[in-house]
Design an enzyme around this catalytic site. Structure first.
Site, PDB file in Angstrom:
ATOM      1  NE  ARG A  10      -1.563   1.864   3.453  1.00 46.51           N
ATOM      2  CZ  ARG A  10      -1.221   3.150   3.506  1.00 46.51           C
ATOM      3  NH1 ARG A  10      -1.773   4.022   2.689  1.00 46.51           N
ATOM      4  NH2 ARG A  10      -0.305   3.558   4.372  1.00 46.51           N
ATOM      5  CG  ASP A  49       1.719   4.045   6.795  1.00 48.57           C
ATOM      6  OD1 ASP A  49       1.973   5.049   6.123  1.00 48.57           O
ATOM      7  OD2 ASP A  49       2.318   2.967   6.653  1.00 48.57           O
TER       8      ASP A  49
END
Length: 643
Positions: free
Chosen positions: A244, A358
């Site tokens: 991702r 993240d």
């Protein structure tokens, strides 16, 4: 074993004596331990007129013993030869590589190469005469020249490639350039340009900048891969599996651009020594058909491994890291997909020093932005209502840290604090009636409410004071949504955080225009200043680079063994304190990046102080002034004088 081969040489010990030192070293090195670690046989030559050849030899058993010593010490990295300490003109140093670098080899060594900045004396001492043009220039002039060259490029990716080329040939000049021009070059070495670089990484790949651990290394070979890295004293690892990458999806092995970019910022903004940083990509394949069919793709050409096969490789990797580098090496997970990111953080947070930027880094910088925004809009965190578009790693991570801070401020149970926070995912508002079908990390955010399927419906029903976008889908904060926020808020807080710029939920210009200049706006990627109704607004960038470099430095200087949520809260509160009225008047809720190294030192001091308070710090005794100590430990890219 060290043996001198020439009777006319100075005493052997003088070859190894060094000025300076790094954190916790206390004095210069008087042994050849690092050279012995690096090679089984190394030849060292001193400069004329007295030539000395010395051989450092060790057995495989001694190499293993060296690794055990590092692990036993917790992986604490020391700059034994003073290479990364601030320059001291009265203490010139020897440019150690695998040997005393000289001549053509020295010019090809990025750690010690200075290009035209080598003095006449250095050129004579290190066999550089004739290998360089006669001119001798300063590092400042080199910076000026390269900035001039970079500004000639019209395509951002060309600037990125030029910067990476510079890093590979002259490390100190690269960091000097980045530190002195951080606001201009940060978007080049990191988001948004790094996203395009990862997409095209196979085409622009030149030489390895980190380690690649793949499925082929399972069952015993991961340790061997880590041993292939030339440095043993590693303090920070950034690792990704490429599933991702930003908002671009699965880029497989080409996600290496992210760890490389992040660690460049650890050094430039946080002062962590480049030799103590290690970028790693875990290659388990990719589900990106375009990459699998790309002849220039550099990774394994297979579908992405999942389940037991994936987790066995990750477990072997985590064990190998701890075995070689000890328990005090910070492992930062970066750009893992949701289903793995939460599991990995939960699994290893109790046994390793791990951090997910993240989830935790994004949360910390956004919380800082919210605390700063309160100085503009008024009220407390508990008095506001929050609505998120996006319920993945970033969204739920931010939401949880907001709830923790509210709980800390009000002494209310965390469950009560979560009720002020609402999340919208791809299926609509997260409510109790959906609880059975939700992923585990979303269930805490399911509240009692009628089902709603669109963001506009949620905004009109919940009437949030704060709207935060972490969806990764561009232009989802439509004019109707933003105007609805402005209809019941005098100063609506709108954070459009998705990266890169093309995936931002709305632009700064849209936010200001649709709210008649009343929005308190921040974005994940940079936007140019916006002029509205005669006033120029400078939108703030909620960039993780405000937090993770200083956070990492704080962990390193304290010798922390675990990351605690209170350390993240401390980082947020410290960053929020740096924003001034001058910033608010311009429309920004974050301080300028020009002060980032000072800010990082302050964040490091706050994080270290909290680590000591929680009993997680191992570097004793505790320094009296943690901020000054943090500043003294920061890497400086000024050229050293070579003897």
């Amino acid at each position: 074993m060290l043996s001198a081969r020439t009777a006319t040489a100075p005493p052997a010990a003088s070859l190894w004596k060094r000025g300076g030192g790094d954190v916790g070293s206390g004095s210069g090195c008087t042994s050849c331990m690092e050279v012995r670690r690096r090679a089984a046989s190394v030849t060292v030559r001193a400069a004329p007129p007295k030539r000395v050849e010395a051989v450092a030899m060790e057995s495989a058993a001694e190499t293993a013993q060296s690794e055990k010593e590092v692990a036993a010490a917790g992986g604490a990295a020391e700059d034994k030869y003073g290479e990364d300490s601030p320059p001291e003109e009265e203490l010139p140093v020897t440019p150690w590589a695998f040997s005393v670098a000289s001549g053509y080899t020295l010019l090809r060594d990025p750690h010690h190469n200075k290009g035209l900045a080598f003095s006449e004396k250095e050129r004579a001492a290190h066999y550089l005469r004739g290998l360089l043009p006669p001119a001798v220039v300063s590092q400042e002039l080199q910076v000026k020249k390269i900035m001039h060259d970079l500004r000639q490029y019209k395509v951002p990716l060309q600037r990125y490639v030029a910067m990476m080329d510079l890093q590979e040939r002259n490390e100190r000049l690269f960091y000097k350039l980045l530190i002195d021009n951080v606001e201009e070059l940060l978007p080049v070495v990191y988001t948004p340009t790094v996203g395009e670089a990862c997409q095209k990484y196979g085409s622009i790949f030149r030489r390895p900048q980190g380690l690649y651990v793949s499925l082929r290394d399972k069952y015993g070979k991961v340790l061997e891969v880590l041993r292939n890295w030339p440095e043993r004293n590693i303090q920070v690892i950034v690792v990704t599996d490429g599933e991702r990458i930003l908002g671009l999806g699965d880029l497989g092995c080409q996600g290496m651009g992210i760890p490389v970019g992040k660690l460049s910022l650890y050094t430039a903004l946080g002062g962590v020594r480049p030799s103590a940083c290690l970028p790693i990509t875990i290659d388990v394949g990719t589900n990106n058909e375009k990459l699998l069919n790309d002849e220039f793709y550099i990774g394994i050409r297979q579908r992405r491994a999942t389940g037991e096969e994936y987790h066995e490789l990750m477990e072997e990797f985590m064990d190998a890291v701890k075995h070689i580098y000890g328990e005090k090496v910070l492992i930062q997970f970066e750009d893992f997909a949701n289903h793995n990111a939460f599991d990995l953080l939960a699994k290893y947070s109790k046994s390793h020093l791990v951090f997910n930027d993240d989830i935790q880094g994004t949360a910390s910088v956004v919380l800082a932005g919210l605390l700063s925004s309160l100085k503009v809009v008024g009220g407390t965190l508990a008095e506001h209502t929050y609505l998120f578009l996006g319920a993945g790693e970033a969204g739920t991570g931010i939401a949880e840290l907001i709830a923790l801070e509210i709980s800390k401020q009000t002494n209310a149970p965390i469950e009560e604090c979560r009720k002020k926070i609402w999340l919208v995912d791809s299926k609509g508002l997260i409510v109790n009636s959906r609880k059975d079908s939700l992923q585990p990390f979303k269930k805490s955010w399911a509240h009692e409410h009628e089902p709603l399927t669109t963001l506009l419906d949620a905004v009109e029903s919940i009437k949030p004071t704060v709207l935060i976008g972490t969806s990764g889908v561009g232009r989802t904060f439509t004019k109707e949504v933003v105007e609805a926020m402005a209809s019941f808020n005098e100063r609506p807080i709108i954070f459009s955080l998705s990266n890169p710029t093309s995936h931002s939920e709305c632009t700064a210009e849209e936010a200001y225009n649709w709210t008649q200049g009343r929005a308190v706006f921040a974005s994940g990627s940079p936007f140019d200043p916006v002029e509205y109704n005669g006033k120029t607004y400078v939108p703030g960038q909620s960039n993780n680079a405000y937090i993770f470099p200083g956070f990492g430095l704080g962990v390193v200087i304290s010798g922390a063994t675990r990351v605690h949520e209170d350390m993240l809260l401390a980082a947020s509160e410290t960053l929020a304190e740096q924003a001034t009225q001058e910033n608010f008047d311009k429309g920004s809720i974050f301080p300028p990046f020009t002060n980032i190294r000072k800010i990082s030192a302050q964040i490091a001091a706050s994080v270290a102080a909290k680590a000591y308070e929680l009993g997680l710090a191992t570097r004793l005794p505790r320094p009296r002034d943690l901020e000054k100590y943090a500043e003294s430990c920061m890497y400086t890219p000024i050229y050293r004088s070579y003897r």
